[in-house]
Design a protein around this motif. Structure first.
Motif, PDB file in Angstrom:
ATOM      1  N   ASN A  10      -0.275  -1.900  10.382  1.00 37.34           N
ATOM      2  CA  ASN A  10       0.915  -1.266   9.834  1.00 37.34           C
ATOM      3  C   ASN A  10       2.171  -2.073  10.172  1.00 37.34           C
ATOM      4  OD1 ASN A  10       3.271   0.963  10.594  1.00 37.34           O
ATOM      5  ND2 ASN A  10       2.202   1.376   8.679  1.00 37.34           N
ATOM      6  N   TRP A  41       5.116  -8.844   8.130  1.00 35.83           N
ATOM      7  CA  TRP A  41       5.302  -7.835   9.176  1.00 35.83           C
ATOM      8  C   TRP A  41       6.692  -7.920   9.804  1.00 35.83           C
ATOM      9  CZ3 TRP A  41       0.544 -10.365   8.711  1.00 35.83           C
ATOM     10  CH2 TRP A  41      -0.564  -9.544   8.457  1.00 35.83           C
ATOM     11  N   SER A  52       0.806  -1.222   0.000  1.00 36.95           N
ATOM     12  CA  SER A  52       0.000   0.000   0.000  1.00 36.95           C
ATOM     13  C   SER A  52       0.840   1.275   0.000  1.00 36.95           C
ATOM     14  CB  SER A  52      -0.949   0.001   1.210  1.00 36.95           C
ATOM     15  OG  SER A  52      -0.214  -0.017   2.426  1.00 36.95           O
ATOM     16  N   HIS A  53       2.092   1.195   0.486  1.00 44.59           N
ATOM     17  CA  HIS A  53       2.917   2.406   0.487  1.00 44.59           C
ATOM     18  C   HIS A  53       3.272   2.858  -0.927  1.00 44.59           C
ATOM     19  CE1 HIS A  53       6.243  -0.330  -0.443  1.00 44.59           C
ATOM     20  NE2 HIS A  53       6.901   0.736  -0.835  1.00 44.59           N
ATOM     21  N   SER A 103       6.077   1.563   5.983  1.00 43.48           N
ATOM     22  CA  SER A 103       4.845   2.347   5.929  1.00 43.48           C
ATOM     23  C   SER A 103       3.695   1.623   5.243  1.00 43.48           C
ATOM     24  CB  SER A 103       5.106   3.685   5.215  1.00 43.48           C
ATOM     25  OG  SER A 103       5.687   3.476   3.944  1.00 43.48           O
ATOM     26  N   THR A 104       3.866   0.336   4.980  1.00 43.12           N
ATOM     27  CA  THR A 104       2.809  -0.462   4.370  1.00 43.12           C
ATOM     28  C   THR A 104       1.868  -1.026   5.435  1.00 43.12           C
ATOM     29  OG1 THR A 104       3.846  -1.105   2.278  1.00 43.12           O
ATOM     30  CG2 THR A 104       2.439  -2.733   3.291  1.00 43.12           C
ATOM     31  N   ASP A 105       0.601  -1.188   5.060  1.00 46.34           N
ATOM     32  CA  ASP A 105      -0.393  -1.842   5.904  1.00 46.34           C
ATOM     33  C   ASP A 105      -0.831  -3.149   5.252  1.00 46.34           C
ATOM     34  OD1 ASP A 105      -0.312   0.386   7.527  1.00 46.34           O
ATOM     35  OD2 ASP A 105      -2.144   1.272   6.702  1.00 46.34           O
ATOM     36  N   GLU A 132       5.446  -1.109  10.473  1.00 43.27           N
ATOM     37  CA  GLU A 132       6.325  -0.527  11.486  1.00 43.27           C
ATOM     38  C   GLU A 132       5.711  -0.629  12.876  1.00 43.27           C
ATOM     39  OE1 GLU A 132       9.971   1.654  12.538  1.00 43.27           O
ATOM     40  OE2 GLU A 132       9.289   0.185  11.054  1.00 43.27           O
ATOM     41  N   GLU A 133       4.405  -0.472  12.959  1.00 46.10           N
ATOM     42  CA  GLU A 133       3.742  -0.601  14.252  1.00 46.10           C
ATOM     43  C   GLU A 133       3.886  -2.020  14.806  1.00 46.10           C
ATOM     44  OE1 GLU A 133      -0.592   0.371  16.341  1.00 46.10           O
ATOM     45  OE2 GLU A 133      -0.398   0.402  14.158  1.00 46.10           O
TER      46      GLU A 133
END
Length: 471
Positions: free
Chosen positions: A252, A238, A194-195, A245-247, A254-255
């Motif tokens: 997310n 992940w 998505s990024h 920055s992709t979901d 990075e999260e």
């Protein structure tokens, strides 16, 4: 691995297509291809990108406006040359895939028995994307043909199909690899990540479900086949593959990595001067670990980003090791006399981390403690091209187990359980092999908690051998 990108716009698509594909460069380093359709003709180009960048290879063709038309697809791949262009009873179409096909020989024999032939060979072997195209053309229509792929392929396969009036997107039957759709006033884009369309001013409007088939035209997104109820999204997206920055599935990258660091830090009490990361995929974890333990985050090692790619990509092991060494530069001023925890995403063969650790000690580190964001890798991946060697003993964990057991024919489950003495013995042997003061892995429960999806929705095969679907 690999990643693809597609465009269906009300204006010429070449520029958006070019930059959207380029933003998938972290997923592959071997071949790349673009194809557009101008209402009459397909315009295609495929290049080897092993020794250069995607942009470098395609910039000259962009400059002469080779890729005309409002719709197109492209791919960066670690496997075959693609996209493939086909003329069949379904019409003319181009196809790009992100796939791992474990029963290639069986499917090739099936196609040959049906009097089909193969025109595209990759280094003398059948091109997997052409094989997918032939399986599709056995159907009465595209949906029937894609279902044929789902039914016959052992492994995984997601695809974009550029037709003369739009793009058909089909996500792997269990959703192991993602497809997302972005939208703005000019039309639609489709992507693995998505990024890739954020800076092109598109916003996510649709996430294709596992096994779902949709068709995207300038008018909108049409569902052709409803998604599966079951999904097995690759958890390694992940942990390692995904761009920060992709979901995926609304989570997310990075999260999730930050949460992996927090989970590790909550259970770790080693005395440290600071925490650092083996960049890039260890950074998010290191930040989470640093914050939960209230220990400074410093860059004891810095990645030289302008030219060096991810080091697992080269086929040759000596080249992998050379790239791993050249891309990471130690910071002596921060290392000398310090006790440091280094966060990394995983340990596969163990050679790169061992060499990195030696470098840290050589540059003056007093103590080196390694923290890994995921559990030990104990199984080769049958669904993506990661830790997927036919020789399982390329995994350092399995070599250690063979040494501990005298052979590899043992109950592997006891090495998956972090509460067993067998697991403790494995970690100690890995610690000695890597050459660090302490070594610790996140548990599978911690990884699932960090991602935030139910365990049943994640593929964790490489950690515990569990999965849905055909291997």
């Amino acid at each position: 691995m690999g990643g693809f990108f597609g465009t269906v716009l009300k204006r010429p698509c070449a520029q958006d297509l070019f930059y959207g594909i380029d933003y998938h460069s972290h997923l592959g380093t071997k071949r790349a291809g673009m194809v557009t359709h101008d209402g009459e003709v397909f315009h295609r180009s495929i290049h080897d990108i092993e020794n250069t960048y995607f942009r470098t290879k395609f910039s000259d063709e962009m400059a002469v406006n080779k890729f005309t038309g409002n719709s197109g697809i492209g791919v960066i791949s670690d496997t075959d040359a693609q996209p493939i262009i086909v003329n069949s009873h379904l019409g003319k179409f181009a196809i790009a895939t992100v796939a791992k096909i474990n029963n290639m020989d069986e499917l090739v024999d099936h196609c040959l028995a049906n009097k089909q032939h193969f025109a595209e060979l990759s280094q003398g072997n059948t091109n997997p994307t052409e094989l997918m195209a032939l399986l599709i053309t056995q159907g009465e229509d595209f949906v029937d043909g894609i279902r044929n792929v789902y039914n016959k392929v052992k492994g995984s396969c997601s695809m974009l199909i550029l037709t003369e009036d739009g793009i058909i997107a089909a996500r792997d039957f269990y959703g192991r690899t993602p497809i997302v759709i972005g939208k703005n006033d000019d039309g639609y884009v489709l992507a693995s990540e998505s990024h890739s369309y954020i800076n092109l001013d598109y916003s996510t409007c649709y996430s294709v479900g596992p096994g779902e088939i949709v068709k995207v035209t300038q008018e909108g997104v049409q569902q052709l086949l409803a998604p599966n109820q079951k999904k097995q999204v690759c958890s390694f997206l992940w942990i390692y593959y995904g761009f920060p920055s992709t979901d995926y599935e609304g989570v997310n990258v990075e999260e999730a990595r930050y949460n992996e660091g927090r989970e590790m830090g909550k259970q770790d009490y080693i005395d440290l001067d600071y925490v650092s990361a083996i960049p890039d995929s260890g950074i998010g974890m290191a930040l989470g670990y640093s914050n939960v333990r209230k220990i400074p985050y410093l860059r004891g090692v810095v990645k030289y980003t302008p030219t060096w790619s991810r080091s697992f990509m080269p086929v040759n092991q000596s080249q992998r090791e050379h790239v791993a060494k050249m891309k990471l530069i130690p910071n002596r001023a921060l290392l000398e006399g310090k006790k440091v925890a280094f966060c990394d995403d995983s340990i596969v063969r163990g050679t790169q981390l061992r060499d990195n650790v030696k470098m840290l000690y050589d540059y003056g580190a007093k103590e080196v403690h390694v923290r890994i964001s995921c559990p030990p890798l104990l199984f080769g991946c049958p669904f993506l091209n990661f830790s997927a060697s036919k020789n399982i003993l390329e995994l350092i964990t399995r070599r250690c187990i063979e040494e501990l057991e005298g052979n590899d024919n043992c109950n592997i489950d006891k090495y998956c359980d972090p509460t067993t003495p067998e697991y403790a013995n494995l970690i100690e042997m890995l610690r000695k092999h890597v050459g660090v003061d302490t070594l610790k892995f996140n548990t599978l429960d911690s990884v699932v908690k960090a991602i935030g999806l139910p365990k049943c929705d994640l593929c964790t095969h490489c950690f515990d051998g569990s999965s849905y679907g055909h291997e």
